[in-house]
Design a protein around this motif. Structure first.
Motif, PDB file in Angstrom:
ATOM      1  N   CYS A  62      39.633 -62.911 -44.873  1.00  0.00           N
ATOM      2  CA  CYS A  62      39.989 -61.754 -45.711  1.00  0.00           C
ATOM      3  C   CYS A  62      40.485 -62.162 -47.094  1.00  0.00           C
ATOM      4  CB  CYS A  62      41.019 -60.882 -44.992  1.00  0.00           C
ATOM      5  SG  CYS A  62      42.714 -61.540 -45.030  1.00  0.00           S
ATOM      6  N   GLY A  63      41.065 -63.355 -47.213  1.00  0.00           N
ATOM      7  CA  GLY A  63      41.560 -63.789 -48.523  1.00  0.00           C
ATOM      8  C   GLY A  63      42.943 -63.248 -48.871  1.00  0.00           C
ATOM      9  N   ARG A  64      43.559 -62.416 -47.997  1.00  0.00           N
ATOM     10  CA  ARG A  64      44.834 -61.763 -48.326  1.00  0.00           C
ATOM     11  C   ARG A  64      45.947 -62.006 -47.319  1.00  0.00           C
ATOM     12  NH1 ARG A  64      40.841 -58.011 -49.021  1.00  0.00           N
ATOM     13  NH2 ARG A  64      41.277 -57.135 -46.975  1.00  0.00           N
ATOM     14  N   CYS A  65      45.608 -62.334 -46.083  1.00  0.00           N
ATOM     15  CA  CYS A  65      46.654 -62.436 -45.058  1.00  0.00           C
ATOM     16  C   CYS A  65      47.472 -63.724 -45.270  1.00  0.00           C
ATOM     17  CB  CYS A  65      46.043 -62.399 -43.663  1.00  0.00           C
ATOM     18  SG  CYS A  65      45.162 -63.901 -43.196  1.00  0.00           S
ATOM     19  N   CYS A  68      45.368 -66.924 -44.959  1.00  0.00           N
ATOM     20  CA  CYS A  68      44.451 -67.130 -46.088  1.00  0.00           C
ATOM     21  C   CYS A  68      45.223 -67.607 -47.314  1.00  0.00           C
ATOM     22  CB  CYS A  68      43.703 -65.836 -46.415  1.00  0.00           C
ATOM     23  SG  CYS A  68      42.405 -65.442 -45.223  1.00  0.00           S
ATOM     24  N   CYS A  76      42.645 -66.929 -40.312  1.00  0.00           N
ATOM     25  CA  CYS A  76      42.702 -65.560 -40.861  1.00  0.00           C
ATOM     26  C   CYS A  76      42.755 -64.527 -39.734  1.00  0.00           C
ATOM     27  CB  CYS A  76      41.470 -65.306 -41.729  1.00  0.00           C
ATOM     28  SG  CYS A  76      41.344 -63.604 -42.315  1.00  0.00           S
ATOM     29  N   VAL A  77      43.559 -63.481 -39.924  1.00  0.00           N
ATOM     30  CA  VAL A  77      43.731 -62.477 -38.864  1.00  0.00           C
ATOM     31  C   VAL A  77      42.443 -61.695 -38.601  1.00  0.00           C
ATOM     32  CG1 VAL A  77      46.222 -62.253 -39.184  1.00  0.00           C
ATOM     33  CG2 VAL A  77      44.674 -60.802 -40.535  1.00  0.00           C
TER      34      VAL A  77
END
Ligand code: ZN
Length: 312
Positions: A62-65, A68, A76-77
């Motif tokens: 996702c690049g945000r969790c 990441c 990543c979740v």
């Protein structure tokens, strides 16, 4: 991406046969590994442009969790693979995030370029990041012949390890020796730990890579030297082996689980292909129209190396 070649992974069989609790919408396109030419890009894309020759890192994050943001992309979740719940590379075209597209090493054919991402990334993270493998250490790979096993053999020899492999097939043991394996153990008669103990003067090996699971787990534990590391990225014979916890704490063993890898690890691994230090082993190439026959070869474990689909 206009796919020029895709490669098979055991995951494809799990997805095709149905993973309990994980619904896949039909019709579904299998395939995590692929290489090809960028056909078009979405708005804002800056890393790639139409016409670029690329290989795909199959892992989508996702690049945000929190994971990441720490650069631990395969934790990543929402981590998932191309071809797992979304359309894959057994196709003329596939859509992927641009961050997953990396320049294709020029000296590799399309078939070779499709053959390495998933297995080499998995093996790279296990040996380099998780195990911190050092030159001169001993590695035992259970069941040589699988894509991950062969990738681990090639990476480990590049790093200067002594590598032993097991197989029930004399032909696969011979092929592994051609690739640099220092010794092969025929495990068709049963356990292999006794032979490992004999060969090491009772010491055992520093690292075992076991993606077989239930059928070999206990033997793998017994094959380890004190302070050894057991690496797992799968369990093709089942996930619930007989366990020997006393041996784990008494010998201070480390059990390392691992899945795929990070973008940083993919870049590091890719550089070895670009520098000509690694080259994937292609078992066979089928046209896309014979994907069923290709999967059958994988299911019957007849391959040594990667089975590739050529997409004309
Ligand atoms: Zn994430």
């Amino acid at each position: 991406m206009h796919v020029r070649a895709g490669a098979l992974n055991r995951l494809d069989l799990f997805v095709r046969n149905g993973i309990p609790g994980i619904p896949v919408a039909l019709p579904h396109v299998l395939g995590s590994d692929g290489a090809g030419v960028v056909d078009s890009v979405g708005p804002g894309a800056s890393r790639v442009k139409p016409g670029d020759e690329v290989v795909l890192n199959p892992g989508i994050n996702c690049g945000r969790c929190e994971f990441c943001l720490k650069g631990e992309h395969s934790l990543c979740v929402t981590f998932h693979l191309i071809g797992e719940h979304i359309a894959g590379t057994y196709a003329e075209y596939v859509v992927a995030p641009e961050i997953n597209a990396y320049p294709k090493p020029a000296q590799l054919s399309w078939e070779e370029a499709a053959a390495f991402p998933l297995t080499f990334l998995t093996a790279w993270r296990m040996l380099v990041t998780k195990a911190g493998a050092k030159p001169g250490e001993t590695l035992l790979i259970i069941g040589i012949g699988s894509g991950v096993g062969i990738a681990a053999l090639q990476i480990a020899k590049m790093l200067g390890l002594n590598v032993w492999v097991t197989s029930g097939s004399g032909e696969k043991l011979a092929r592994a020796k051609e690739l640099g394996a220092d010794a092969g153990i025929d495990h068709s008669a049963g356990g292999f730990s006794r032979e490992v103990r004999r060969l090491t003067g009772k010491r055992g090996v520093d690292i075992v890579l076991d993606s077989v699971g239930k059928a070999t787990w206990k033997e793998s534990i017994v094959s380890l030297a004190k302070g050894g590391r057991l690496l797992t990225c799968g369990a093709t014979t089942g996930p619930n082996p007989e366990e020997d916890i006393a041996r784990i704490f008494w010998n201070q063993l480390t059990v390392c689980g691992s899945t795929m890898g990070t973008h940083g690890e993919f870049s590091d691994m890719l550089r070895m292909f670009r520098d000509g230090r690694l080259r994937p082993v292609v078992d066979s190439v089928f046209p896309l129209s014979q994907a069923k026959e290709a999967l059958q070869r994988l299911e019957e474990k007849r391959q040594f190396g990667k089975i590739v689909l050529r997409i004309d």
